[in-house]
Motif scaffolding. Structure first.
Motif, PDB file in Angstrom:
ATOM      1  N   LEU A 141      69.090  51.436  58.125  1.00 25.55           N
ATOM      2  CA  LEU A 141      70.279  50.957  57.430  1.00 25.55           C
ATOM      3  C   LEU A 141      71.189  50.121  58.331  1.00 25.55           C
ATOM      4  CD1 LEU A 141      71.820  50.910  54.782  1.00 25.55           C
ATOM      5  CD2 LEU A 141      72.949  53.044  55.459  1.00 25.55           C
ATOM      6  N   PRO A 142      71.511  50.554  59.579  1.00 16.51           N
ATOM      7  CA  PRO A 142      72.362  49.705  60.432  1.00 16.51           C
ATOM      8  C   PRO A 142      71.771  48.323  60.669  1.00 16.51           C
ATOM      9  CG  PRO A 142      72.238  51.920  61.308  1.00 16.51           C
ATOM     10  CD  PRO A 142      71.213  51.830  60.224  1.00 16.51           C
ATOM     11  N   ARG A 143      70.446  48.238  60.841  1.00 14.94           N
ATOM     12  CA  ARG A 143      69.833  46.931  61.040  1.00 14.94           C
ATOM     13  C   ARG A 143      70.030  46.051  59.819  1.00 14.94           C
ATOM     14  NH1 ARG A 143      63.963  48.253  63.875  1.00 14.94           N
ATOM     15  NH2 ARG A 143      64.783  49.303  65.749  1.00 14.94           N
ATOM     16  N   ARG A 144      69.897  46.624  58.630  1.00 15.02           N
ATOM     17  CA  ARG A 144      70.096  45.846  57.412  1.00 15.02           C
ATOM     18  C   ARG A 144      71.548  45.391  57.286  1.00 15.02           C
ATOM     19  NH1 ARG A 144      66.687  49.529  53.041  1.00 15.02           N
ATOM     20  NH2 ARG A 144      64.597  49.120  53.944  1.00 15.02           N
ATOM     21  N   LEU A 145      72.480  46.291  57.648  1.00 19.54           N
ATOM     22  CA  LEU A 145      73.894  45.905  57.591  1.00 19.54           C
ATOM     23  C   LEU A 145      74.187  44.760  58.548  1.00 19.54           C
ATOM     24  CD1 LEU A 145      75.742  49.342  57.317  1.00 19.54           C
ATOM     25  CD2 LEU A 145      75.505  47.591  55.555  1.00 19.54           C
ATOM     26  N   LEU A 146      73.649  44.864  59.764  1.00 19.80           N
ATOM     27  CA  LEU A 146      73.861  43.790  60.723  1.00 19.80           C
ATOM     28  C   LEU A 146      73.262  42.477  60.229  1.00 19.80           C
ATOM     29  CD1 LEU A 146      73.172  45.643  64.106  1.00 19.80           C
ATOM     30  CD2 LEU A 146      75.376  44.873  63.209  1.00 19.80           C
ATOM     31  N   LEU A 147      72.094  42.555  59.608  1.00 22.56           N
ATOM     32  CA  LEU A 147      71.458  41.351  59.084  1.00 22.56           C
ATOM     33  C   LEU A 147      72.296  40.747  57.954  1.00 22.56           C
ATOM     34  CD1 LEU A 147      69.092  39.408  59.040  1.00 22.56           C
ATOM     35  CD2 LEU A 147      67.890  40.990  57.500  1.00 22.56           C
ATOM     36  N   LEU A 148      72.777  41.608  57.041  1.00 23.99           N
ATOM     37  CA  LEU A 148      73.619  41.112  55.944  1.00 23.99           C
ATOM     38  C   LEU A 148      74.918  40.513  56.468  1.00 23.99           C
ATOM     39  CD1 LEU A 148      73.159  43.940  53.278  1.00 23.99           C
ATOM     40  CD2 LEU A 148      72.215  41.625  53.225  1.00 23.99           C
ATOM     41  N   LEU A 149      75.494  41.166  57.485  1.00 27.00           N
ATOM     42  CA  LEU A 149      76.725  40.640  58.065  1.00 27.00           C
ATOM     43  C   LEU A 149      76.489  39.277  58.702  1.00 27.00           C
ATOM     44  CD1 LEU A 149      79.690  41.030  58.811  1.00 27.00           C
ATOM     45  CD2 LEU A 149      78.942  42.250  60.867  1.00 27.00           C
ATOM     46  N   ALA A 150      75.387  39.133  59.421  1.00 27.82           N
ATOM     47  CA  ALA A 150      75.077  37.852  60.049  1.00 27.82           C
ATOM     48  C   ALA A 150      74.864  36.771  58.991  1.00 27.82           C
ATOM     49  CB  ALA A 150      73.831  37.996  60.930  1.00 27.82           C
ATOM     50  N   LEU A 151      74.125  37.131  57.913  1.00 23.35           N
ATOM     51  CA  LEU A 151      73.910  36.163  56.839  1.00 23.35           C
ATOM     52  C   LEU A 151      75.224  35.783  56.174  1.00 23.35           C
ATOM     53  CD1 LEU A 151      70.649  37.584  55.192  1.00 23.35           C
ATOM     54  CD2 LEU A 151      70.875  35.543  56.632  1.00 23.35           C
ATOM     55  N   GLY A 152      76.116  36.771  55.998  1.00 23.50           N
ATOM     56  CA  GLY A 152      77.424  36.481  55.396  1.00 23.50           C
ATOM     57  C   GLY A 152      78.249  35.545  56.258  1.00 23.50           C
ATOM     58  N   LEU A 153      78.220  35.772  57.579  1.00 25.49           N
ATOM     59  CA  LEU A 153      78.970  34.897  58.476  1.00 25.49           C
ATOM     60  C   LEU A 153      78.416  33.481  58.451  1.00 25.49           C
ATOM     61  CD1 LEU A 153      79.523  37.268  61.543  1.00 25.49           C
ATOM     62  CD2 LEU A 153      81.228  36.520  59.857  1.00 25.49           C
TER      63      LEU A 153
END
Length: 390
Positions: free
Chosen positions: A42-54
């Protein structure tokens, strides 16, 4: 549980424990290993989503900024084309974009605008170095026009160089509609005049216009506020007598009546007068040395297209100001003697401050300004440009 002190060697110990010790320890180890969960993704997915959002946010901001910059440049080009179509001469250097990330700017290192010969003999010319156009987030419906450098304004044959620590005009942006209002703010404005330098500590000017104004509506409404006005040494005897520092000045003006079309100023002024046009000074507040004044007046043009009008003025410190002006020779001896007799009789305590003040009528007729029927100032005739048919 294995008995302590068991004998029989190691093999006997193992048999007597029945494998209980080693087996239990192995079962405990086995249970501990089974209780551990695999690491969560889950943390990896959150980091990936955050990076995509940025990344998406940055791309969106880049598109928005580019759109703001394109709009600025297109608006500038349209403005230049309109001025040239109206007969003005416009010269400018190549615009340079900037301002990222919080604003979009267009900097024109030098702009020269010249024309207006039909309005003023000799025309009008403005040279600005530079001009900065700015649209800032989140106020995308406002355009700021900044003049941070040395500027020069020519009205006819008179030159007025000026500069300020801050001089910014703000106008609203409406699609396919010319701005109907503007606000100008300045700090430490220095203006060169034929009489010498003028400095204004702070300045605020707002203007709102309406092309469809009727006789009872303002075609142009102006509001002026200035503080810390330093007059030049050559301002005249009256200014020298009262002092070269004006603490504050505020005025609210309405130009009422329909504005007639045409290019000849005299013809337009005559049509405006005949259509009931007036200049209404709705309020005036002045603090100058010992004088504090408030007033209102209505002005128009007479048959000779010269200003005429009437109003009222409330003054505190009038007697002291009269003595000062009389000593400086601004007010004649007879007028000063008459005023010394009349002014104390007209004085009343102010309802707000309790300071004695007088309320006197003002008239402007035949280019003579009279205070309580006492002539105090004569104006030079207003010379209209002889351009176009009357």
């Amino acid at each position: 549980m294995c008995p302590q002190g068991a004998s029989g060697g190691s093999s006997g110990l193992a048999r007597r424990c029945g494998g209980g010790c080693t087996g239990g320890r192995m079962r405990a180890i086995g249970l501990t290993s089974m209780d551990r969960k695999p690491p969560s993704r889950l943390p990896r997915r959150l980091l990936l989503l955050l990076a995509l959002g940025l990344v998406a946010l940055g791309a969106g901001h880049a598109v928005l900024w580019r759109g703001m910059a394109n709009g600025l440049e297109q608006g500038w080009q349209v403005w230049v084309q309109l001025r040239r179509a109206q007969g003005w001469r416009v010269e400018h250097t190549e615009p340079v974009r900037g301002g990222w990330p919080l604003s979009a700017t267009l900097t024109i290192a030098r702009v020269r605008l010249e024309g207006g010969a039909t309005t003023l003999p000799g025309g009008i010319a403005l040279t600005a170095t530079p001009v900065v156009l700015r649209v800032s987030l989140p106020w995308l419906d406002r355009l700021s026009v900044e003049l941070p450098g040395q500027q020069r304004l020519r009205l006819g044959a008179a030159e007025f160089p000026f500069a300020a620590d801050m001089l910014t005009a703000t106008v609203p942006l409406e699609p396919d509609t010319p701005p109907s209002s503007a606000e100008l703010r300045g700090e430490r404005l220095r203006i060169g005049t034929p009489a010498g330098g003028v400095e204004v500590r702070s300045l605020m000017l707002t203007a709102a216009g309406s092309a469809s104004a009727t006789e009872t509506e303002p075609a142009l409404a102006l509001r002026l506020g200035a503080e810390g006005v330093e007059l030049p040494a050559g301002s005249g005897r009256g200014a020298e007598a009262l002092g070269r520092s004006i603490q504050s000045l505020a005025a609210d003006l309405w130009v009422s009546g329909p504005v007639p079309p045409g290019r000849a100023p005299a013809a337009r002024a005559e049509s405006w007068r005949d259509g009931g046009g007036t200049l209404e000074l709705r309020s005036l507040a002045l603090r100058w040395g010992e004088v504090a004044a408030q007033g209102a007046a209505t002005l128009a043009f007479d048959d000779a297209l010269q200003p005429m009008g009437a109003g009222t003025l409330r003054i505190s410190g009038a007697v002291a100001a009269l003595e000062t002006l009389a000593e400086a020779g601004v007010v004649g001896r007879r007028a000063a003697t008459t005023a010394r007799t009349i002014l104390p009789l007209l004085s009343r305590p102010s309802a707000e401050t309790g300071v004695p003040e007088i309320e006197v009528p003002l008239t402007l007729e035949d280019r003579v300004l009279a205070l309580a029927r006492i002539p105090v100032l004569r104006f030079a005739p207003l010379d209209w440009p002889s351009v176009g048919p009357r």
